[in-house]
Write a protein that holds these residues in place. Structure first.
Motif, PDB file in Angstrom:
ATOM      1  N   GLN A  32       1.643   9.560  -1.891  1.00  0.00           N
ATOM      2  CA  GLN A  32       1.673  10.720  -0.806  1.00  0.00           C
ATOM      3  C   GLN A  32       2.151   9.820   0.493  1.00  0.00           C
ATOM      4  O   GLN A  32       1.697   8.789   0.453  1.00  0.00           O
ATOM      5  N   PRO A  33       2.593  10.392   1.229  1.00  0.00           N
ATOM      6  CA  PRO A  33       3.017   9.638   2.669  1.00  0.00           C
ATOM      7  C   PRO A  33       1.611   9.691   3.236  1.00  0.00           C
ATOM      8  O   PRO A  33       0.584  10.528   3.033  1.00  0.00           O
ATOM      9  N   MET A  34       1.561   8.589   4.201  1.00  0.00           N
ATOM     10  CA  MET A  34      -0.040   8.335   4.580  1.00  0.00           C
ATOM     11  C   MET A  34       0.367   8.453   6.368  1.00  0.00           C
ATOM     12  O   MET A  34       1.485   8.276   6.781  1.00  0.00           O
ATOM     13  N   THR A  35      -0.880   8.788   7.050  1.00  0.00           N
ATOM     14  CA  THR A  35      -0.623   8.638   8.297  1.00  0.00           C
ATOM     15  C   THR A  35      -0.873   7.302   8.819  1.00  0.00           C
ATOM     16  O   THR A  35      -1.513   6.309   8.172  1.00  0.00           O
ATOM     17  N   ILE A  36      -0.751   6.905  10.100  1.00  0.00           N
ATOM     18  CA  ILE A  36      -0.774   5.570  10.354  1.00  0.00           C
ATOM     19  C   ILE A  36      -2.243   5.253  10.611  1.00  0.00           C
ATOM     20  O   ILE A  36      -2.634   3.962  10.097  1.00  0.00           O
ATOM     21  N   PRO A  37      -3.128   6.166  11.048  1.00  0.00           N
ATOM     22  CA  PRO A  37      -4.591   5.865  10.959  1.00  0.00           C
ATOM     23  C   PRO A  37      -5.228   5.637   9.615  1.00  0.00           C
ATOM     24  O   PRO A  37      -6.091   4.860   9.501  1.00  0.00           O
ATOM     25  N   LEU A  76      -3.528   4.270   7.224  1.00  0.00           N
ATOM     26  CA  LEU A  76      -3.084   2.899   6.934  1.00  0.00           C
ATOM     27  C   LEU A  76      -4.064   1.718   7.525  1.00  0.00           C
ATOM     28  O   LEU A  76      -4.363   0.883   6.962  1.00  0.00           O
ATOM     29  N   ALA A  77      -4.299   2.109   8.851  1.00  0.00           N
ATOM     30  CA  ALA A  77      -5.079   1.075   9.689  1.00  0.00           C
ATOM     31  C   ALA A  77      -6.364   1.220   8.853  1.00  0.00           C
ATOM     32  O   ALA A  77      -7.169   0.055   8.795  1.00  0.00           O
ATOM     33  N   GLU A  78      -7.084   2.142   8.422  1.00  0.00           N
ATOM     34  CA  GLU A  78      -8.445   2.147   7.731  1.00  0.00           C
ATOM     35  C   GLU A  78      -8.284   1.409   6.536  1.00  0.00           C
ATOM     36  O   GLU A  78      -9.103   0.620   6.180  1.00  0.00           O
ATOM     37  N   ALA A  79      -7.166   1.507   5.967  1.00  0.00           N
ATOM     38  CA  ALA A  79      -7.266   0.900   4.475  1.00  0.00           C
ATOM     39  C   ALA A  79      -7.205  -0.597   4.846  1.00  0.00           C
ATOM     40  O   ALA A  79      -7.664  -1.397   4.010  1.00  0.00           O
ATOM     41  N   SER A  93       1.443   4.374  -2.990  1.00  0.00           N
ATOM     42  CA  SER A  93       0.767   5.532  -2.645  1.00  0.00           C
ATOM     43  C   SER A  93       1.850   6.684  -3.111  1.00  0.00           C
ATOM     44  O   SER A  93       2.843   6.448  -2.944  1.00  0.00           O
ATOM     45  N   ILE A 128       0.730  -1.120   0.031  1.00  0.00           N
ATOM     46  CA  ILE A 128      -0.181  -0.144   0.235  1.00  0.00           C
ATOM     47  C   ILE A 128       0.843   1.348   0.064  1.00  0.00           C
ATOM     48  O   ILE A 128       0.750   2.271  -0.813  1.00  0.00           O
ATOM     49  N   LEU A 129       1.705   1.349   0.963  1.00  0.00           N
ATOM     50  CA  LEU A 129       2.844   2.550   1.132  1.00  0.00           C
ATOM     51  C   LEU A 129       3.577   2.572  -0.300  1.00  0.00           C
ATOM     52  O   LEU A 129       3.778   3.787  -0.910  1.00  0.00           O
TER      53      LEU A 129
END
Lengths: 691, 43
Positions: B23-28, B30-33, B21, B17-18
């Motif tokens: 753009q950088p992602m936040t941990i939340p 990533l958790a939602e994904a 992507s 996933i990262l």
């Protein structure tokens, strides 16, 4: 001095009368064209010339004037006859050269009005530009989640169905189709087409590809060639294979039919008519067309992205709380060097843009030039030249923060979550130079003992604080539990300081201050408020510090009051440092018990600051303060109320009420004691009697 | 202590996933994904 242009040196011919009349006419025309250039044509009607002569006292008829003019053909010329006759000359006295009408047949405007015929472009099929899937971002990601996945956890990027390797044969077939279509429809007027080639989908292997040999555009026959000149070759093994499906692409077949003038004579006629109406393309006799019929491999539809089959059984993931899941992800990715972390954000390390040595040097030079820490936003805009509106701005911000965080030797992160400042090692210190930050931290060491077990950062919105003399002269605020409740926690694990902005709405000024986080043996504090203190408040002022939505930006305010005048304590450092009282005007609200006025503490005047050895020990400072401000009791000791003592002790070194009371009551030497008769009064009896 | 146990294949999926992507992602995020992916796979 007035300078006038001389009349032209013109000699007139004819009789004397004609010469005089011609001179008058010339003078009249020169006057008429006095603002024209010397060779510009001056035009005046003959009737006006005669009328003008009359006004200047020179009566002459048109015939006389015409005769005089006719006698001077080198000077005048008459255009037209009768009343429309126009006399022309120039200020130089020469017959004007007739204007040459410029050739405007090839002007810019003309070219716009008559566009060139549409050029015949070479019949080369343009490759369609395909965007790699990795750039599609989260939007593409959500589509992938919607599709079922065959495998779980495939890291490689799976090509979509319409993404495949296009063989040379496909390109040729497509070019053939495009060329023949164009021939049939547009009479060879070139037109690029983006259509997909029918019948060639799924061909990945060049071994199975079509090799179609067609004449070049310029070599095509002007008239349709006879059928029967086409040879079709197909590999025997393919053609005779039991499971092999042999299909000629429909477009290609139709195209070939068009070219070779197959059985459809109507098409032929249409082709001839269309060609006759439009551009005639020279067509050479057609060589034999060799077509290797392709084998169309019917590939199974490729899934958009294999769904993690194992996830079907992961009800715990689907039902998990996002916070728990986030905690588990944080734990799992923490030490993974394939993942770039910064400020609560993560990204694949190999996707994070890298910076050259030159970029890093320019960033360093820019911070040095600005002489203050700069935010990542400023650096990305000013050094990398990326505007905040551009889509990759956030990605570059993350890249800058992550890459600089790896350059430990040159860059220090001194920001907060919302305001990410970067500094360099040789930048000047923010705030006072009276004492080193390490010494101030040591002075505030007692805050470590008073800090709560679990420090609460940003738990309150606003706090009040009374400025002590020590804080005032050093321009600082102590990071005690009160102030800590509005301050941000360090963003990085090893972060020692953070640059904050303190805005003063009352003076419309914003100060850059530095928050020094506590270390194991030093207390925390905020430096850099010297100017704010000096311009707005006095020791004893009540401040209100308010957090904002930005965790690195705060508002600091004081209570505005009418001007007051007092003789207040100051530290005079001109020669040897001494405390002095000076008349001071101030307009801020103060805590009266904290005000160091001459009226309340007269004996502080001319006192010298304690030396560092005495300052280190709270007992020594308290003892000295008793002697400075305390009332003597029968020559045996001193007595001071706790409030006065607290205010005066904080002149020399920072001390909390808790520390002061602990020191007074926990003194083992017995020098300090609480006066049982007084209201919160303490006494000090020195070891040697005072005298 | 996190109560959710992430398996190696989960981590691989997070990395993919990262990697995809832009753009950088936040941990939340990533958790939602990953939570949404698990829910769809189980549906």
């Amino acid at each position: 001095m007035v300078v006038s242009a001389d009349a032209a040196n013109v000699t007139f011919s004819g009789t004397k009368k004609q010469q005089a009349l011609a001179a008058k006419v010339f003078e009249l025309l020169r006057w008429q064209g006095q603002f024209l250039s010397s060779d510009a044509t001056i035009r005046v009607r003959m009737t006006s010339v005669v009328e003008g002569l009359g006004k200047h006292g020179e009566s002459a008829t048109v015939a006389e004037a015409t005769a005089a003019i006719a006698a001077n053909k080198a000077v005048f010329v008459i255009d037209g006859t009768g009343d429309d006759a126009v006399l022309m000359t120039t200020r130089d006295g020469r017959v004007p050269v007739l204007e040459i009408v410029p050739d405007r047949s090839h002007s810019f405007a003309q070219r716009f009005m008559t566009p060139l015929p549409k050029p015949a472009t070479p019949l080369v099929r343009r490759e369609r530009t395909r965007v790699d899937r990795v750039w599609e971002g989260l939007a593409g990601l959500s589509e992938e989640f919607a599709a079922p996945r065959q495998e779980f956890g495939r890291a490689e990027i799976v090509r979509r169905e319409d993404e495949r390797i296009v063989s040379q044969a496909e390109r040729d077939a497509a070019a053939l189709a495009a060329s023949t279509d164009d021939l049939a429809v547009a009479g060879m007027v070139g037109e690029e087409s983006d259509r997909d080639v029918a019948g060639t989908a799924g061909v990945d292997d060049t071994d199975e590809a079509v090799i179609a040999t067609v004449p070049a555009a310029g070599e095509l026959p002007e008239t349709p060639v006879a059928a029967g000149t086409v040879t079709v070759e197909a590999p025997e093994d393919i053609a005779s294979g039991p499971d092999t499906t042999v299909e000629a692409p429909e477009a290609a077949t139709a195209a070939i039919d068009d070219v070779i003038g197959g059985p459809d004579t109507a098409d032929e006629a249409a082709l001839s008519e269309t060609a006759a109406d439009s551009v005639v393309v020279p067509v050479a006799p057609a060589p034999p067309v060799e077509v290797v019929v392709p084998v169309v491999a019917v590939a199974p539809p490729t899934p958009v992205r294999p769904a993690p089959a194992a996830m079907a059984a992961r009800a715990d993931l689907a039902n998990a709380d996002v916070a728990d899941l986030a905690a588990a992800i944080t734990e799992q990715l923490r030490g993974d060097n394939r993942v770039a972390h910064f400020g609560g954000q993560v990204w694949s390390e190999d996707r994070v843009p890298r910076f050259s040595r030159g970029d890093l040097r320019r960033i360093k030079d820019y911070i040095e030039e600005q002489e203050q820490p700069l935010t990542d936003t400023a650096l990305v805009q000013d050094i990398l030249g990326i505007r905040p509106q551009t889509p990759d701005f956030e990605a570059m911000r993350f890249a800058l923060n992550f890459r600089l965080s790896r350059e430990h030797r040159d860059y220090d992160f001194v920001g907060t979550g919302d305001q990410r400042f970067w500094s360099i090692s040789n930048l000047a210190q923010i705030g006072t130079t009276r004492r080193k930050p390490n010494e101030i931290g040591t002075d505030y060491r007692f805050l470590l003992d008073e800090a709560p077990a679990a420090p609460g950062f940003r738990t309150q919105q606003s706090v009040d604080h009374v400025v002590t003399f020590y804080e005032y002269i050093h321009g600082l605020l102590p990071m005690d539990a009160n102030l800590q409740s509005i301050l941000p926690a360090p963003l990085m694990p090893d972060q020692r300081s953070a640059v904050l902005t303190f805005e003063t709405p009352q003076s419309f000024t914003t100060y850059l201050v530095e928050l020094r986080y506590p270390s194991p043996n030093r207390g925390g504090f905020i430096l850099g408020l010297d100017d704010f203190y000096a311009e707005n408040v006095v020791p004893g002022a009540i401040l209100s510090i308010t957090a904002t939505e930005n965790d690195g930006h705060f508002r600091i305010e004081y209570i505005s009051q009418a001007n007051q005048n007092e003789r207040l304590l100051e530290l005079d450092e001109r020669r040897t440092a001494r405390y002095v009282f000076r008349p001071t005007a101030f307009h801020c609200g103060v805590e009266d018990d904290y005000l160091l006025s001459e009226e309340r503490f007269p004996r502080l005047a001319s006192e010298k600051p304690l030396d560092d050895k005495a300052r280190r020990r709270p007992e020594s400072v308290i003892a000295a303060t008793f002697e400075r401000i305390g009332g003597q009791q029968d020559g045996l000791g001193y007595s001071v109320s706790f409030g006065r003592l607290f205010t005066a002790v904080n002149v020399e070194r920072p001390m909390s009420e808790r520390l002061l009371r602990q020191t007074l009551e926990g003194d083992e030497s017995g020098a300090f004691a609480k006066d049982p008769e007084g209201d919160d009064v303490y006494t000090y009896v020195p070891s040697r009697p005072t005298g | 202590m996190a109560t959710v146990d992430l398996r190696p294949e989960d981590v691989q999926y997070l990395l993919s996933i990262l990697r995809s992507s832009s753009q950088p992602m936040t941990i939340p995020q990533l958790a939602e994904a990953i939570k949404a992916a698990a829910a769809r796979a189980g549906a």
